[in-house]
Design a protein around this motif. Structure first.
Motif, PDB file in Angstrom:
ATOM      1  N   MET A 106     -22.322 -10.795 -19.879  1.00  0.00           N
ATOM      2  CA  MET A 106     -21.462 -10.239 -18.838  1.00  0.00           C
ATOM      3  C   MET A 106     -22.279  -9.381 -17.892  1.00  0.00           C
ATOM      4  O   MET A 106     -23.067  -8.549 -18.313  1.00  0.00           O
ATOM      5  N   SER A 107     -22.132  -9.600 -16.584  1.00  0.00           N
ATOM      6  CA  SER A 107     -22.801  -8.770 -15.593  1.00  0.00           C
ATOM      7  C   SER A 107     -21.853  -7.670 -15.136  1.00  0.00           C
ATOM      8  O   SER A 107     -20.637  -7.857 -15.087  1.00  0.00           O
ATOM      9  N   PHE A 108     -22.421  -6.537 -14.768  1.00  0.00           N
ATOM     10  CA  PHE A 108     -21.618  -5.374 -14.400  1.00  0.00           C
ATOM     11  C   PHE A 108     -21.118  -5.519 -12.972  1.00  0.00           C
ATOM     12  O   PHE A 108     -21.879  -5.822 -12.054  1.00  0.00           O
ATOM     13  N   ASP A 109     -19.815  -5.319 -12.771  1.00  0.00           N
ATOM     14  CA  ASP A 109     -19.194  -5.397 -11.450  1.00  0.00           C
ATOM     15  C   ASP A 109     -18.446  -4.098 -11.208  1.00  0.00           C
ATOM     16  O   ASP A 109     -17.500  -3.760 -11.929  1.00  0.00           O
ATOM     17  N   ILE A 110     -18.868  -3.365 -10.189  1.00  0.00           N
ATOM     18  CA  ILE A 110     -18.284  -2.054  -9.908  1.00  0.00           C
ATOM     19  C   ILE A 110     -16.804  -2.145  -9.567  1.00  0.00           C
ATOM     20  O   ILE A 110     -16.044  -1.202  -9.768  1.00  0.00           O
ATOM     21  N   ASN A 111     -16.366  -3.299  -9.056  1.00  0.00           N
ATOM     22  CA  ASN A 111     -14.974  -3.458  -8.636  1.00  0.00           C
ATOM     23  C   ASN A 111     -14.106  -4.143  -9.681  1.00  0.00           C
ATOM     24  O   ASN A 111     -12.953  -4.467  -9.408  1.00  0.00           O
ATOM     25  N   ASN A 112     -14.655  -4.392 -10.859  1.00  0.00           N
ATOM     26  CA  ASN A 112     -13.908  -5.105 -11.893  1.00  0.00           C
ATOM     27  C   ASN A 112     -13.804  -4.238 -13.139  1.00  0.00           C
ATOM     28  O   ASN A 112     -14.789  -4.023 -13.839  1.00  0.00           O
ATOM     29  N   SER A 113     -12.604  -3.720 -13.399  1.00  0.00           N
ATOM     30  CA  SER A 113     -12.382  -2.885 -14.579  1.00  0.00           C
ATOM     31  C   SER A 113     -11.970  -3.694 -15.794  1.00  0.00           C
ATOM     32  O   SER A 113     -11.670  -3.132 -16.839  1.00  0.00           O
ATOM     33  N   GLY A 114     -11.924  -5.022 -15.641  1.00  0.00           N
ATOM     34  CA  GLY A 114     -11.627  -5.874 -16.773  1.00  0.00           C
ATOM     35  C   GLY A 114     -10.155  -6.199 -16.907  1.00  0.00           C
ATOM     36  O   GLY A 114      -9.299  -5.627 -16.221  1.00  0.00           O
ATOM     37  N   PRO A 115      -9.822  -7.112 -17.813  1.00  0.00           N
ATOM     38  CA  PRO A 115      -8.418  -7.490 -18.023  1.00  0.00           C
ATOM     39  C   PRO A 115      -7.643  -6.369 -18.702  1.00  0.00           C
ATOM     40  O   PRO A 115      -8.219  -5.441 -19.265  1.00  0.00           O
ATOM     41  N   GLY A 116      -6.318  -6.480 -18.656  1.00  0.00           N
ATOM     42  CA  GLY A 116      -5.491  -5.444 -19.256  1.00  0.00           C
ATOM     43  C   GLY A 116      -5.645  -4.137 -18.515  1.00  0.00           C
ATOM     44  O   GLY A 116      -5.962  -4.100 -17.320  1.00  0.00           O
ATOM     45  N   VAL A 117      -5.445  -3.035 -19.203  1.00  0.00           N
ATOM     46  CA  VAL A 117      -5.600  -1.724 -18.584  1.00  0.00           C
ATOM     47  C   VAL A 117      -6.907  -1.107 -19.054  1.00  0.00           C
ATOM     48  O   VAL A 117      -7.317  -1.275 -20.199  1.00  0.00           O
ATOM     49  N   SER A 118      -7.572  -0.401 -18.160  1.00  0.00           N
ATOM     50  CA  SER A 118      -8.846   0.228 -18.505  1.00  0.00           C
ATOM     51  C   SER A 118      -8.652   1.602 -19.131  1.00  0.00           C
ATOM     52  O   SER A 118      -9.610   2.206 -19.598  1.00  0.00           O
ATOM     53  N   ASP A 119      -7.416   2.104 -19.109  1.00  0.00           N
ATOM     54  CA  ASP A 119      -7.072   3.355 -19.789  1.00  0.00           C
ATOM     55  C   ASP A 119      -5.823   3.083 -20.619  1.00  0.00           C
ATOM     56  O   ASP A 119      -4.777   2.716 -20.078  1.00  0.00           O
ATOM     57  N   PHE A 120      -5.935   3.250 -21.931  1.00  0.00           N
ATOM     58  CA  PHE A 120      -4.812   2.938 -22.816  1.00  0.00           C
ATOM     59  C   PHE A 120      -3.564   3.753 -22.473  1.00  0.00           C
ATOM     60  O   PHE A 120      -2.453   3.367 -22.846  1.00  0.00           O
ATOM     61  N   ILE A 121      -3.725   4.871 -21.777  1.00  0.00           N
ATOM     62  CA  ILE A 121      -2.571   5.670 -21.383  1.00  0.00           C
ATOM     63  C   ILE A 121      -1.630   4.857 -20.498  1.00  0.00           C
ATOM     64  O   ILE A 121      -0.419   5.070 -20.489  1.00  0.00           O
ATOM     65  N   LEU A 122      -2.180   3.884 -19.764  1.00  0.00           N
ATOM     66  CA  LEU A 122      -1.397   3.108 -18.811  1.00  0.00           C
ATOM     67  C   LEU A 122      -0.758   1.869 -19.430  1.00  0.00           C
ATOM     68  O   LEU A 122      -0.199   1.042 -18.716  1.00  0.00           O
ATOM     69  N   LEU A 123      -0.828   1.737 -20.754  1.00  0.00           N
ATOM     70  CA  LEU A 123      -0.224   0.579 -21.415  1.00  0.00           C
ATOM     71  C   LEU A 123       1.275   0.508 -21.133  1.00  0.00           C
ATOM     72  O   LEU A 123       1.990   1.505 -21.256  1.00  0.00           O
ATOM     73  N   LYS A 124       1.734  -0.681 -20.779  1.00  0.00           N
ATOM     74  CA  LYS A 124       3.170  -0.867 -20.593  1.00  0.00           C
ATOM     75  C   LYS A 124       3.858  -1.017 -21.945  1.00  0.00           C
ATOM     76  O   LYS A 124       4.936  -0.477 -22.178  1.00  0.00           O
ATOM     77  N   ASP A 125       3.200  -1.753 -22.868  1.00  0.00           N
ATOM     78  CA  ASP A 125       3.711  -1.932 -24.227  1.00  0.00           C
ATOM     79  C   ASP A 125       3.005  -0.942 -25.142  1.00  0.00           C
ATOM     80  O   ASP A 125       1.934  -1.223 -25.671  1.00  0.00           O
ATOM     81  N   LEU A 126       3.611   0.227 -25.307  1.00  0.00           N
ATOM     82  CA  LEU A 126       2.979   1.271 -26.105  1.00  0.00           C
ATOM     83  C   LEU A 126       3.342   1.066 -27.573  1.00  0.00           C
ATOM     84  O   LEU A 126       4.242   1.702 -28.116  1.00  0.00           O
ATOM     85  N   SER A 127       2.622   0.143 -28.213  1.00  0.00           N
ATOM     86  CA  SER A 127       2.834  -0.172 -29.622  1.00  0.00           C
ATOM     87  C   SER A 127       1.497  -0.583 -30.212  1.00  0.00           C
ATOM     88  O   SER A 127       0.506  -0.760 -29.492  1.00  0.00           O
ATOM     89  N   GLU A 128       1.456  -0.733 -31.528  1.00  0.00           N
ATOM     90  CA  GLU A 128       0.213  -1.163 -32.161  1.00  0.00           C
ATOM     91  C   GLU A 128      -0.215  -2.532 -31.657  1.00  0.00           C
ATOM     92  O   GLU A 128      -1.401  -2.778 -31.417  1.00  0.00           O
ATOM     93  N   ASP A 129       0.754  -3.428 -31.480  1.00  0.00           N
ATOM     94  CA  ASP A 129       0.423  -4.765 -30.994  1.00  0.00           C
ATOM     95  C   ASP A 129      -0.084  -4.713 -29.554  1.00  0.00           C
ATOM     96  O   ASP A 129      -1.050  -5.392 -29.200  1.00  0.00           O
ATOM     97  N   GLY A 130       0.565  -3.891 -28.721  1.00  0.00           N
ATOM     98  CA  GLY A 130       0.110  -3.754 -27.342  1.00  0.00           C
ATOM     99  C   GLY A 130      -1.290  -3.179 -27.262  1.00  0.00           C
ATOM    100  O   GLY A 130      -2.121  -3.618 -26.457  1.00  0.00           O
TER     101      GLY A 130
END
Length: 725
Positions: free
Chosen positions: A1-25
């Protein structure tokens, strides 16, 4: 994987922002990011790191420069972000900092500590004495291979498992410039020197020495080539003569010791000590024939002679100290020493105690030599600030859990308690600063209460587990059965203890194999062996023994130092060091047990997430005052906070969630909170309108200038044509 300053990756980059706040999420977001090569995720200011088990292109000088020159929250999650925050907090607030790296064995803690030290040493050198910075950086990073050789070993979970706690300090002067460093070590698993669990190995240095020694050195150390000839190495089912052990590894270790300033004399002393331990392990005892005294004799005196020669002591003195001990007769008038012969079992115990103590002394000697090269003595201690990095072995649950696992898991319990304490304290203080009433976080409060009860069980001075074990070791005939009966008698009704020594740790229940607890705890090195080693004609080996140890052996001690006592002293020193600094946390996750870069074991990762308290940490930080209000306050104050808001907004947009419709864990409870929540919405919409307005203004100016230039061009062209025609 190459580093991209504009790409924080799939899902959320901060778990605080999880929409599904559960163990599975939580698991699915972690899995999705790990499979795409995004191994780091935030929980507010905590970094969660999942071991990639493959090389990743995330640690170049260009990436270091990016995190140095940009707001780290506008960049993808990275361990450099936490390192940058730690460094700047120390510089701006003039407070000592500490980075605590926790996780299972094999989760990447040691690599994380290397990356932290490399970033801090590199960035701190931008505005300071470059020679000093490079020297400290090189010494700390170059010392790692040597420390790993002497302090790491193969376990069933990790081929390069740290079997000691390493606390590294980067020292800074009053102006925030690096001035030196220091390494402290804690809880070395020295019992590994004499015994290992099935399919595990002794410390790396033993195999590296046997495989890589040149003929001249091998002859001097009187060593054979194969590990199968040595008792301390051949009693495991592991392939001890594994061809994968690099024969050049010893040369690499020697070159590294040269680079960090360890003299040839000290290097030879270290290797002589390692070889002497191997010879000590081969000493064999047999019962004395005839006579009423249950004494013993040595059947292979040549091993004693080789060990004694390497240590620079008289072979007869060493042999006598191994098969007998002297006790001062303070009750009699003569006050002369009484010679007490040792039976085979006690003689073997004395031999093993000497081997463990010698290895521990050699390890401390190595650490001291490294510190001599990097420790700063120029500035007054009151003018220094430090950034510490703690890398210590994680929680362990094996098929057979012995005394070492109890020590390791107790240490992790202590660090977990510290995390809970600090989280509660910082949360309460942030509420106060924001002007809100304190609402108890029940998870952390319950965990804190659980920790107190657990340590009452383990550390109570009169009836705690370690106290009862020490008491049993003082008995004339200590036994495992007696110790277990005492545990059941005092703790059978304790909620975190079950009969036959089950303990309910925060990370799960552990069944401890109690059979060898008494023997392992009784780690006393009797005075005859101490004085034998202290009589060495080699200065290095005389200096190995702490002066307090020599002084103590010259008098009678009713309470000899057990391994449990040493552990509690070491743990107290560690916690004193950690609690005196502002902590930052890295939570390391081990994705599987096969070291695969493609398989994500959800059940294994879920267990780690549970005992690290990740979900509860997210919930605590999702509460409105903890999460939204600081953003509002900082946004009004400075442009830097404006960037912070946009960075968080970008993370949410990339995840497909709606920033403004996040479901808060705790809805506003009073007018002030409602006002804060409305302000957050206002700021969001204001920023969106500002962005669109800026775009409109830019387009307007562009077309205005375009038509302005177009008009004047044709105006002057028209008059030019009329004039010349």
């Amino acid at each position: 994987m190459s580093f991209d300053i504009n790409n924080s990756g799939p899902g959320v980059s901060d778990f605080i922002l999880l929409k599904d706040l559960s163990e599975d999420g939580l698991l699915q977001n972690m899995k999705k990011r790990w499979e795409d090569g995004f191994i780091y995720t935030y929980i507010g200011n905590v970094i969660v790191s999942v071991n990639p088990y493959q090389p990743v292109n995330l640690y170049t000088k260009d990436i270091i420069e990016l995190y140095r020159t940009n707001d780290t929250r506008d960049l993808p999650p990275h361990i450099y972000s936490l390192a940058d925050i730690t460094l700047r907090t120390m510089q701006y607030e003039s407070q000592d900092q500490c980075i605590i790296i926790s996780g299972e064995s094999g989760s990447g803690k040691t690599e994380a500590s290397k990356l932290i030290m490399e970033y801090i040493a590199t960035i701190a050198g931008k505005n300071s004495r470059q020679i000093t910075v490079e020297h400290v950086k090189d010494q700390l990073l170059n010392s790692n291979p040597v420390l790993e050789a002497f302090g790491n070993a193969k376990t069933v979970r990790n081929d390069n498992s740290s079997r000691f706690g390493k606390y590294m300090d980067l020292q800074f002067d009053g102006n925030g410039n690096p001035s030196g460093g220091k390494i402290n070590t804690y809880l070395l698993e020295k019992s590994r020197v004499v015994t290992q669990q099935p399919n595990e190995r002794n410390f790396h240095i033993f195999y590296q020495l046997l495989n890589g020694a040149e003929p001249e050195l091998r002859e001097h150390l009187k060593l054979k080539e194969s590990a199968k000839y040595y008792k301390y190495l051949n009693e495991t089912a592991d392939d001890i003569d594994d061809a994968n052990i690099n024969k050049e590894s010893l040369n690499n270790i020697i070159n590294t010791m040269n680079s960090i300033g360890i003299s040839d004399k000290d290097q030879l002393s270290l290797l002589e000590g390692i070889a002497a331990i191997l010879h000590l392990g081969n000493i064999h005892f047999e019962p004395l024939e005839g006579g009423s005294n249950p004494g013993s004799k040595i059947t292979n005196i040549e091993e004693v002679e080789m060990a004694a020669e390497l240590l620079g002591i008289d072979s007869e003195t060493l042999a006598t100290a191994l098969i007998s001990r002297s006790i001062n007769d303070y009750a009699g008038r003569s006050k002369k020493a009484i010679i007490v012969p040792l039976d085979v079992e006690k003689a073997e115990f004395s031999r093993d105690a000497l081997a463990k103590a010698l290895y521990s002394y050699l390890f401390d000697f190595l650490i001291q030599k490294v510190n001599d090269q990097i420790n700063s003595n120029d500035a007054d201690d009151t003018q220094k600030h430090v950034i510490g990095v703690l890398d210590i072995y994680g929680f362990e649950i094996f098929e057979k859990n012995s005394f070492e696992q109890l020590i390791i898991n107790t240490c992790n319990e202590k660090l977990h308690q510290h995390f809970i304490n600090y989280t509660l304290f910082s949360e309460r203080e942030e509420y106060k600063r924001a002007g809100y009433s304190w609402d108890t976080n029940f998870y952390f409060s319950n965990q804190l209460e659980r920790s107190k009860e657990m340590f009452q069980l383990i550390e109570s001075k009169d009836k705690g587990i370690f106290a009862l074990l020490d008491e049993e070791c003082l008995m004339p005939v200590p036994s495992t059965t007696s110790f277990l009966n005492k545990l059941d008698h005092y703790h059978i009704n304790h909620k975190y203890y079950d009969s036959f020594f089950w303990l309910k740790h925060y990370a799960g229940e552990v069944d401890y194999s109690i059979n060898d607890f008494v023997e392992k705890n009784n780690d006393t090195l009797h005075s005859d062996l101490v004085f034998a080693l202290y009589s060495s004609e080699k200065e290095t080996f005389r200096e190995l023994i702490p002066k307090s140890k020599v002084a103590k052996t010259s008098r009678v001690s009713r309470t000899p130092d057990t391994l449990g006592m040493q552990f509690r002293t070491s743990l107290a020193n560690l916690m004193k060091n950690v609690t005196s600094k502002t902590p930052h946390y890295i939570r390391c996750i081990k994705p599987n047990t096969t070291k695969s870069s493609t398989y994500f074991d959800e059940s294994l990762c879920l267990a780690q997430c549970r005992y690290l308290g990740l979900l509860e940490n997210i919930r605590a930080r999702r509460q409105l005052p903890k999460y939204a209000v600081p953003i509002i306050q900082r946004t009004w104050r400075s442009y830097r906070s404006h960037c912070l808001l946009n960075g968080m907004k970008k993370s949410v947009i990339e995840s497909g969630n709606d920033w403004i419709n996040i479901k808060w864990e705790k809805e506003p409870a009073n007018e002030k909170l409602k006002e804060a929540f409305n302000n957050l919405k206002y700021i969001y919409y204001r920023e969106m309108v500002s962005e669109k307005l800026l775009i409109f203004i830019f387009i307007f100016i562009f077309f205005f200038l375009y038509y302005y230039c177009y008009y004047y061009y044709y105006y002057y062209y028209y008059y030019y044509c009329i004039y010349f025609n």
